[in-house]
Design a protein around this motif. Sequence first.
Motif, mmCIF file in Angstrom:
data_model
loop_
_atom_site.group_PDB
_atom_site.id
_atom_site.type_symbol
_atom_site.label_atom_id
_atom_site.label_comp_id
_atom_site.label_asym_id
_atom_site.label_seq_id
_atom_site.Cartn_x
_atom_site.Cartn_y
_atom_site.Cartn_z
ATOM 1 N N VAL A 116 -1.925 0.322 2.829
ATOM 2 C CA VAL A 116 -1.687 1.760 2.720
ATOM 3 C C VAL A 116 -3.018 2.487 2.865
ATOM 4 O O VAL A 116 -4.007 2.111 2.236
ATOM 5 C CB VAL A 116 -1.039 2.117 1.376
ATOM 6 N N GLN A 117 -3.022 3.496 3.700
ATOM 7 C CA GLN A 117 -4.223 4.331 3.884
ATOM 8 C C GLN A 117 -3.905 5.748 3.407
ATOM 9 O O GLN A 117 -2.781 6.217 3.566
ATOM 10 C CB GLN A 117 -4.649 4.374 5.352
ATOM 11 N N LEU A 118 -4.907 6.385 2.828
ATOM 12 C CA LEU A 118 -4.755 7.728 2.310
ATOM 13 C C LEU A 118 -5.817 8.630 2.913
ATOM 14 O O LEU A 118 -6.977 8.237 3.016
ATOM 15 C CB LEU A 118 -4.897 7.731 0.783
ATOM 16 N N GLN A 119 -5.407 9.816 3.294
ATOM 17 C CA GLN A 119 -6.328 10.800 3.861
ATOM 18 C C GLN A 119 -6.178 12.093 3.092
ATOM 19 O O GLN A 119 -5.136 12.745 3.171
ATOM 20 C CB GLN A 119 -6.014 11.017 5.341
ATOM 21 N N ALA A 120 -7.220 12.444 2.359
ATOM 22 C CA ALA A 120 -7.197 13.661 1.552
ATOM 23 C C ALA A 120 -7.902 14.796 2.274
ATOM 24 O O ALA A 120 -8.852 14.568 3.041
ATOM 25 C CB ALA A 120 -7.864 13.409 0.203
ATOM 26 N N SER A 121 -7.459 16.006 1.997
ATOM 27 C CA SER A 121 -8.073 17.185 2.600
ATOM 28 C C SER A 121 -7.817 18.401 1.722
ATOM 29 O O SER A 121 -6.998 18.352 0.799
ATOM 30 C CB SER A 121 -7.514 17.417 4.008
ATOM 31 N N GLY A 122 -8.510 19.495 2.035
ATOM 32 C CA GLY A 122 -8.241 20.757 1.360
ATOM 33 C C GLY A 122 -9.310 21.241 0.409
ATOM 34 O O GLY A 122 -9.201 22.343 -0.117
ATOM 35 N N CYS A 133 -7.139 11.157 -4.111
ATOM 36 C CA CYS A 133 -5.735 10.813 -4.275
ATOM 37 C C CYS A 133 -5.609 9.300 -4.439
ATOM 38 O O CYS A 133 -6.430 8.535 -3.934
ATOM 39 C CB CYS A 133 -4.873 11.323 -3.124
ATOM 40 N N ARG A 134 -4.594 8.930 -5.151
ATOM 41 C CA ARG A 134 -4.346 7.524 -5.457
ATOM 42 C C ARG A 134 -2.874 7.224 -5.232
ATOM 43 O O ARG A 134 -2.003 8.030 -5.552
ATOM 44 C CB ARG A 134 -4.710 7.224 -6.912
ATOM 45 N N PHE A 135 -2.622 6.032 -4.718
ATOM 46 C CA PHE A 135 -1.258 5.581 -4.460
ATOM 47 C C PHE A 135 -1.090 4.213 -5.108
ATOM 48 O O PHE A 135 -1.916 3.320 -4.909
ATOM 49 C CB PHE A 135 -1.002 5.504 -2.956
ATOM 50 N N GLN A 136 -0.034 4.070 -5.889
ATOM 51 C CA GLN A 136 0.226 2.819 -6.579
ATOM 52 C C GLN A 136 1.634 2.334 -6.272
ATOM 53 O O GLN A 136 2.590 3.120 -6.361
ATOM 54 C CB GLN A 136 0.089 2.998 -8.090
ATOM 55 N N GLN A 137 1.748 1.073 -5.907
ATOM 56 C CA GLN A 137 3.061 0.476 -5.712
ATOM 57 C C GLN A 137 2.958 -1.023 -5.869
ATOM 58 O O GLN A 137 1.964 -1.629 -5.455
ATOM 59 C CB GLN A 137 3.666 0.843 -4.362
ATOM 60 N N ARG A 138 3.946 -1.590 -6.492
ATOM 61 C CA ARG A 138 4.079 -3.046 -6.626
ATOM 62 C C ARG A 138 2.793 -3.685 -7.151
ATOM 63 O O ARG A 138 2.393 -4.758 -6.670
ATOM 64 C CB ARG A 138 4.494 -3.651 -5.287
ATOM 65 N N SER A 165 -3.091 -0.738 -5.930
ATOM 66 C CA SER A 165 -3.624 0.615 -6.051
ATOM 67 C C SER A 165 -4.501 0.907 -4.845
ATOM 68 O O SER A 165 -5.330 0.070 -4.452
ATOM 69 C CB SER A 165 -4.429 0.741 -7.344
ATOM 70 N N TYR A 166 -4.334 2.082 -4.295
ATOM 71 C CA TYR A 166 -5.083 2.488 -3.114
ATOM 72 C C TYR A 166 -5.703 3.867 -3.372
ATOM 73 O O TYR A 166 -5.083 4.714 -4.011
ATOM 74 C CB TYR A 166 -4.164 2.568 -1.893
ATOM 75 N N TRP A 167 -6.889 4.072 -2.850
ATOM 76 C CA TRP A 167 -7.585 5.338 -3.021
ATOM 77 C C TRP A 167 -7.917 5.955 -1.669
ATOM 78 O O TRP A 167 -8.286 5.249 -0.728
ATOM 79 C CB TRP A 167 -8.903 5.118 -3.787
ATOM 80 N N GLY A 168 -7.827 7.268 -1.633
ATOM 81 C CA GLY A 168 -8.316 7.993 -0.486
ATOM 82 C C GLY A 168 -9.782 8.336 -0.680
ATOM 83 O O GLY A 168 -10.357 8.092 -1.751
ATOM 84 N N GLN A 169 -10.366 8.921 0.352
ATOM 85 C CA GLN A 169 -11.746 9.374 0.202
ATOM 86 C C GLN A 169 -11.738 10.662 -0.613
ATOM 87 O O GLN A 169 -10.712 11.317 -0.733
ATOM 88 C CB GLN A 169 -12.377 9.598 1.593
#
Length: 114
Positions: free
Chosen positions: A1-7, A94-99, A102-106
Amino acid sequence: VQLQASGGGLVQPGGSLRLSCAASGSIFGGNVMGWYRQTPGNQRELVANILSNGAADYAASAKGRFTISRDRSKKMVYLQMNSLKPEDTADYYCRFQQRGDSYWGQGTLVTVSS
């Protein structure tokens, strides 16, 4: 899983910003998406989490000012931040967690200053 944060960006005290985070890859149900923040010399801290069923929880500092939301079809999570204060200045992740993973965006930098 990849995360891309913005804003992130520079905003005056009392202003608003909306952070976005796009997830890509293999997404399964029962996951959790969230926003954390970190300032130099300090540990990363939770701002808000939202479950795949929409249930959300917030840090005390965020309650009443920030709103986390997600768009499951677009695999996006948002953080609407209102009434920003100088102490909200931080790198936001941002962080994503499943099963159990844990994955982190920049990070995206939020600076609240006049």
